[in-house]
Design a protein around this motif. Sequence first.
Motif, mmCIF file in Angstrom:
data_model
loop_
_atom_site.group_PDB
_atom_site.id
_atom_site.type_symbol
_atom_site.label_atom_id
_atom_site.label_comp_id
_atom_site.label_asym_id
_atom_site.label_seq_id
_atom_site.Cartn_x
_atom_site.Cartn_y
_atom_site.Cartn_z
ATOM 1 N N ASN A 111 48.478 -50.738 82.989
ATOM 2 C CA ASN A 111 49.027 -50.064 83.729
ATOM 3 C C ASN A 111 48.114 -48.401 83.487
ATOM 4 O O ASN A 111 47.933 -48.084 82.165
ATOM 5 C CB ASN A 111 50.602 -49.395 83.269
ATOM 6 C CG ASN A 111 50.999 -50.500 83.127
ATOM 7 O OD1 ASN A 111 51.542 -51.278 84.100
ATOM 8 N ND2 ASN A 111 51.855 -51.416 82.254
ATOM 9 N N TYR A 112 48.193 -47.554 84.209
ATOM 10 C CA TYR A 112 46.898 -46.499 84.619
ATOM 11 C C TYR A 112 48.440 -45.392 85.117
ATOM 12 O O TYR A 112 49.091 -45.702 86.167
ATOM 13 C CB TYR A 112 45.698 -46.379 85.215
ATOM 14 C CG TYR A 112 45.268 -47.002 84.437
ATOM 15 C CD1 TYR A 112 43.768 -47.470 83.495
ATOM 16 C CD2 TYR A 112 44.730 -48.751 84.273
ATOM 17 C CE1 TYR A 112 43.400 -47.953 82.767
ATOM 18 C CE2 TYR A 112 44.462 -49.991 83.651
ATOM 19 C CZ TYR A 112 43.174 -49.641 83.454
ATOM 20 O OH TYR A 112 42.238 -50.262 82.411
ATOM 21 N N GLN A 113 47.762 -44.191 84.428
ATOM 22 C CA GLN A 113 48.544 -43.256 85.259
ATOM 23 C C GLN A 113 46.804 -42.349 86.593
ATOM 24 O O GLN A 113 45.932 -42.027 85.770
ATOM 25 C CB GLN A 113 49.136 -42.238 85.107
ATOM 26 C CG GLN A 113 50.546 -42.341 84.341
ATOM 27 C CD GLN A 113 51.408 -41.193 83.388
ATOM 28 O OE1 GLN A 113 51.013 -40.012 83.200
ATOM 29 N NE2 GLN A 113 52.626 -41.839 82.941
ATOM 30 N N LEU A 114 47.188 -41.419 87.653
ATOM 31 C CA LEU A 114 46.585 -40.285 87.773
ATOM 32 C C LEU A 114 47.060 -39.518 88.357
ATOM 33 O O LEU A 114 48.082 -39.290 89.200
ATOM 34 C CB LEU A 114 46.231 -41.618 89.322
ATOM 35 C CG LEU A 114 44.710 -40.140 90.307
ATOM 36 C CD1 LEU A 114 44.025 -40.308 89.316
ATOM 37 C CD2 LEU A 114 44.666 -40.979 91.993
ATOM 38 N N GLU A 115 46.366 -38.992 87.473
ATOM 39 C CA GLU A 115 47.169 -37.155 87.986
ATOM 40 C C GLU A 115 46.339 -36.017 88.687
ATOM 41 O O GLU A 115 45.047 -35.724 88.628
ATOM 42 C CB GLU A 115 46.894 -36.670 86.607
ATOM 43 C CG GLU A 115 47.661 -35.359 86.617
ATOM 44 C CD GLU A 115 47.848 -34.441 85.557
ATOM 45 O OE1 GLU A 115 48.924 -33.874 84.737
ATOM 46 O OE2 GLU A 115 47.115 -33.763 84.829
ATOM 47 N N VAL A 116 46.692 -35.658 90.179
ATOM 48 C CA VAL A 116 45.902 -34.883 91.129
ATOM 49 C C VAL A 116 46.333 -33.488 90.584
ATOM 50 O O VAL A 116 47.657 -33.363 91.311
ATOM 51 C CB VAL A 116 45.992 -35.706 92.683
ATOM 52 C CG1 VAL A 116 45.486 -34.908 93.447
ATOM 53 C CG2 VAL A 116 45.718 -37.058 92.536
ATOM 54 N N SER A 117 45.802 -32.320 91.024
ATOM 55 C CA SER A 117 46.129 -31.841 91.334
ATOM 56 C C SER A 117 45.174 -30.304 91.599
ATOM 57 O O SER A 117 43.600 -31.068 92.657
ATOM 58 C CB SER A 117 46.133 -30.782 89.030
ATOM 59 O OG SER A 117 44.863 -31.060 89.257
ATOM 60 N N GLY A 118 45.483 -29.022 91.941
ATOM 61 C CA GLY A 118 44.538 -28.556 92.687
ATOM 62 C C GLY A 118 45.013 -26.590 93.044
ATOM 63 O O GLY A 118 46.397 -26.610 92.486
ATOM 64 N N SER A 119 44.284 -26.457 93.415
ATOM 65 C CA SER A 119 44.919 -25.047 95.158
ATOM 66 C C SER A 119 44.099 -25.001 95.587
ATOM 67 O O SER A 119 43.092 -25.133 95.791
ATOM 68 C CB SER A 119 44.330 -23.794 93.216
ATOM 69 O OG SER A 119 42.755 -23.736 93.230
#
Length: 138
Positions: A111-119
């Motif tokens: 099980n993995y987690q993808l974190e997406v962020s930005g501006s």
Amino acid sequence: MKIKAIVFSAVVASILSTPVLASLGNTTQNLPLLERGVSSTQMLVQGQPKRFNINIEQATTLKVVSEHFPGFTSTGNRISAVLYNEAGQQVAEASSPRGHFELIRQLQPGNYQLEVSGSSLGGNNQSDSNRYELHVAY
């Protein structure tokens, strides 16, 4: 008067400790599952990363590509993704100052987690220029 002080102290203590206790729980709960194909449209909001669960059942290559909302320019949008394993360790990262990233990584089952962020330099947080989708293959 002492009872009011005790009650007040208990209320303040419970308010301050609740976020700490919540953050100690299982972080994979209540996160959307990112499956093969195209995700629903997401909003890019500075300071508010979005996390997704990814369940890998057999050794494979994961490919996640972000695509800006069709019809709008992605110029000025910085977007990044970080992939974490079950232990919370970073296993991959991708970013782009042009609004699109491509993350490719060989993964073992788990099980993995993808974190997406930005501006975004232009528009407000609800602007269509801040929308993106994730294209997922594995």
